[in-house]
Motif scaffolding. Structure first.
Motif, PDB file in Angstrom:
ATOM      1  N   GLU A 121       0.825  -1.200   0.000  1.00 41.69           N
ATOM      2  CA  GLU A 121       0.000   0.000   0.000  1.00 41.69           C
ATOM      3  C   GLU A 121       0.863   1.256   0.000  1.00 41.69           C
ATOM      4  O   GLU A 121       0.500   2.265  -0.618  1.00 41.69           O
ATOM      5  CB  GLU A 121      -0.955  -0.018   1.209  1.00 41.69           C
ATOM      6  CG  GLU A 121      -1.810   1.227   1.365  1.00 41.69           C
ATOM      7  CD  GLU A 121      -2.836   1.470   0.249  1.00 41.69           C
ATOM      8  OE1 GLU A 121      -3.739   2.313   0.446  1.00 41.69           O
ATOM      9  OE2 GLU A 121      -2.737   0.842  -0.838  1.00 41.69           O
TER      10      GLU A 121
ATOM     11  N   PHE B 192      -8.776   2.288  -8.044  1.00 41.67           N
ATOM     12  CA  PHE B 192      -8.665   2.148  -6.582  1.00 41.67           C
ATOM     13  C   PHE B 192      -9.784   2.929  -5.894  1.00 41.67           C
ATOM     14  O   PHE B 192      -9.890   4.146  -6.054  1.00 41.67           O
ATOM     15  CB  PHE B 192      -7.300   2.650  -6.094  1.00 41.67           C
ATOM     16  CG  PHE B 192      -6.138   1.888  -6.665  1.00 41.67           C
ATOM     17  CD1 PHE B 192      -5.863   0.591  -6.246  1.00 41.67           C
ATOM     18  CD2 PHE B 192      -5.318   2.459  -7.631  1.00 41.67           C
ATOM     19  CE1 PHE B 192      -4.791  -0.116  -6.778  1.00 41.67           C
ATOM     20  CE2 PHE B 192      -4.241   1.761  -8.168  1.00 41.67           C
ATOM     21  CZ  PHE B 192      -3.975   0.471  -7.738  1.00 41.67           C
TER      22      PHE B 192
ATOM     23  N   ASP C 135      -4.754   2.456   3.068  1.00 49.32           N
ATOM     24  CA  ASP C 135      -5.483   1.304   3.611  1.00 49.32           C
ATOM     25  C   ASP C 135      -4.628   0.049   3.419  1.00 49.32           C
ATOM     26  O   ASP C 135      -4.525  -0.484   2.320  1.00 49.32           O
ATOM     27  CB  ASP C 135      -6.821   1.152   2.884  1.00 49.32           C
ATOM     28  CG  ASP C 135      -7.625  -0.052   3.367  1.00 49.32           C
ATOM     29  OD1 ASP C 135      -7.185  -0.722   4.325  1.00 49.32           O
ATOM     30  OD2 ASP C 135      -8.691  -0.318   2.785  1.00 49.32           O
TER      31      ASP C 135
ATOM     32  N   ARG D 257      -6.268  -3.071   1.667  1.00 48.75           N
ATOM     33  CA  ARG D 257      -6.782  -3.095   0.294  1.00 48.75           C
ATOM     34  C   ARG D 257      -5.913  -4.001  -0.582  1.00 48.75           C
ATOM     35  O   ARG D 257      -4.753  -4.287  -0.258  1.00 48.75           O
ATOM     36  CB  ARG D 257      -6.833  -1.679  -0.286  1.00 48.75           C
ATOM     37  CG  ARG D 257      -5.534  -1.157  -0.838  1.00 48.75           C
ATOM     38  CD  ARG D 257      -5.728   0.023  -1.792  1.00 48.75           C
ATOM     39  NE  ARG D 257      -6.056   1.265  -1.117  1.00 48.75           N
ATOM     40  CZ  ARG D 257      -7.117   1.995  -1.426  1.00 48.75           C
ATOM     41  NH1 ARG D 257      -7.952   1.588  -2.368  1.00 48.75           N
ATOM     42  NH2 ARG D 257      -7.339   3.130  -0.776  1.00 48.75           N
ATOM     43  N   ASP D 258      -6.477  -4.449  -1.687  1.00 53.89           N
ATOM     44  CA  ASP D 258      -5.699  -5.199  -2.668  1.00 53.89           C
ATOM     45  C   ASP D 258      -4.997  -4.166  -3.556  1.00 53.89           C
ATOM     46  O   ASP D 258      -5.604  -3.600  -4.464  1.00 53.89           O
ATOM     47  CB  ASP D 258      -6.620  -6.089  -3.505  1.00 53.89           C
ATOM     48  CG  ASP D 258      -5.855  -6.922  -4.528  1.00 53.89           C
ATOM     49  OD1 ASP D 258      -4.619  -6.748  -4.632  1.00 53.89           O
ATOM     50  OD2 ASP D 258      -6.486  -7.733  -5.228  1.00 53.89           O
TER      51      ASP D 258
END
Length: 402
Positions: free
Chosen positions: A279, A325, A332, A335-336
């Motif tokens: 991230e 996104f 975050d 998140r991916d």
């Protein structure tokens, strides 16, 4: 044409306020001018993630061999031979296949004990001080020592590598118009290349168990790398592998400091470290852009780009693209973020990414293991103004022991 006539102001420097103004400007460009040609430089910039990845996936149309369009000696390719970032297929594939043998998952995993020992030693060295500069004390020496080991360069000379990298990073955007500054940059680069050439010739004559030796001896498709290719690749690995990891660790520490809830989660659950690294690569990448040149007329979005156009791929903008996104401006760690452009994309995706991830994870673990708390105290943060790079020159933190 005056830039003001276009209604588009020039991009604010990242160093102005840690990227906040720049990100607002980039959001406007994505929404209103996703494919834009600067009226002064004539360079096109792609701001959307989709357009950027389409360009990086098409090296036949978007070439990395910019040197073919440059004047004088720069246009001979001599200075970029062996530099994977400045090569197109098929030569790129041959060289990358050869070099990648030293960066397999197994080869990188084998470096873990050495990296862990170096990180522990560097953190131990500052443990009694109550404060440290994350860059100078940890994230700068760690990758230099690891890559120096990999290449087979003398450990006692790592200060030399650090000095060369610092000198190459310490010019600002405006300085490049100054002939004296350009000469200093070129002279510094030549010093490093001359140093690596000496080691390359020694390994050709007397091979050792290191990457330079393997590069000088190996064959791919019946071909050996030229001396220039070996030297320029070692130069790329030493500089790119050093600078990116150095600034990435500082960016991770800085970003976690700005997001204490995420920092507390990572401290409580170390399995979240990989997510925090990915991230940060999206949210605060070190390499903010990359250049290509069009080999033929291409259509990008609503724009027609003729052949021979320089094109800047704005990775920092693509990483905040709202079309990919959700809540792109939010940090975050859950998140991916796998489609981030922090390590590039396509055939030029960073060869050393697994090594960088390993170094970053180990270094962050070392800080969490030794310090019960650390917080950034050196504000405002002093950022590099070097084109294409975003990260702190130094990052002072105060810490407490467990």
């Amino acid at each position: 044409m005056d830039l003001r006539q276009t209604g588009i102001a020039t991009a604010p420097a990242y160093s102005l306020d840690g990227g906040r103004s720049l990100h607002r400007w980039l959001r406007d460009m994505r929404l209103h001018h996703p494919v834009h040609q600067d009226p002064l430089t004539r360079v096109w910039t792609l701001y959307r993630h989709r357009d950027i990845t389409q360009a990086t996936a098409d090296p036949a149309a978007f070439s990395s061999e910019l040197w073919r369009h440059l004047p004088g000696e720069m246009g001979t390719g001599k200075l970029t031979a062996g530099n994977l970032t400045a090569m197109d297929p098929p030569r790129h594939r041959l060289v990358r296949d050869l070099v990648s043998r030293s960066f397999t998952a197994r080869a990188v995993a084998g470096l873990r004990p050495r990296i862990t020992a170096i990180a522990a030693r560097l953190v131990d060295a500052v443990a009694d001080r109550g404060e440290m500069d994350v860059v100078a004390d940890l994230s700068d020496p760690l990758p230099v020592l690891v890559i120096g080991d990999l290449l087979g360069l003398p450990t006692e000379e790592w200060e030399l590598f650090r000095d060369w990298a610092q000198r190459l990073l310490s010019f600002d955007k405006g300085d490049l118009t100054d002939e004296a500054v350009r000469k200093r940059v070129a002279d510094t680069q030549q010093e490093l290349l001359d140093y690596l050439l000496v080691h390359c010739r020694r390994r050709r004559a007397n091979p050792q168990d290191d990457l330079i030796s393997r590069l000088t001896q190996a064959e791919v498709g019946g071909e050996r790398l030229t001396e220039e290719e070996v030297v320029n690749f070692a130069n790329l690995l030493l500089l790119a592998g050093h600078v990116t990891t150095t600034l990435l660790l500082a960016n991770i520490v800085l970003t976690l400091d700005e997001h204490p809830a995420a920092a507390a989660e990572v401290r409580a659950d170390r399995s979240l470290i990989p997510g925090a690294i990915e991230e940060t690569l999206r949210y605060r990448p070190v390499i903010v852009s990359n250049m290509r040149v069009t080999t033929r007329a291409v259509t990008v979005g609503a724009e027609q780009l003729p052949a021979g156009q320089f094109v800047s791929l704005s990775f920092i903008s693509g990483n905040r693209d709202e079309q990919l996104f959700t809540e792109a401006d939010r940090f975050d760690i859950h998140r991916d973020a796998r489609r981030h452009l922090g390590f590039g994309h396509g055939i030029h995706y960073c060869l050393g990414a697994p090594l960088a991830r390993l170094e970053l994870g180990i270094a962050l673990e070392a800080m969490l293991d030794r310090f019960s708390r650390f917080e950034v105290t050196g504000t405002p943060v002093d950022y590099y103004d070097t084109p294409g790079v975003a990260g702190p020159r130094s990052l002072r933190v105060a810490f407490r022991h467990h």
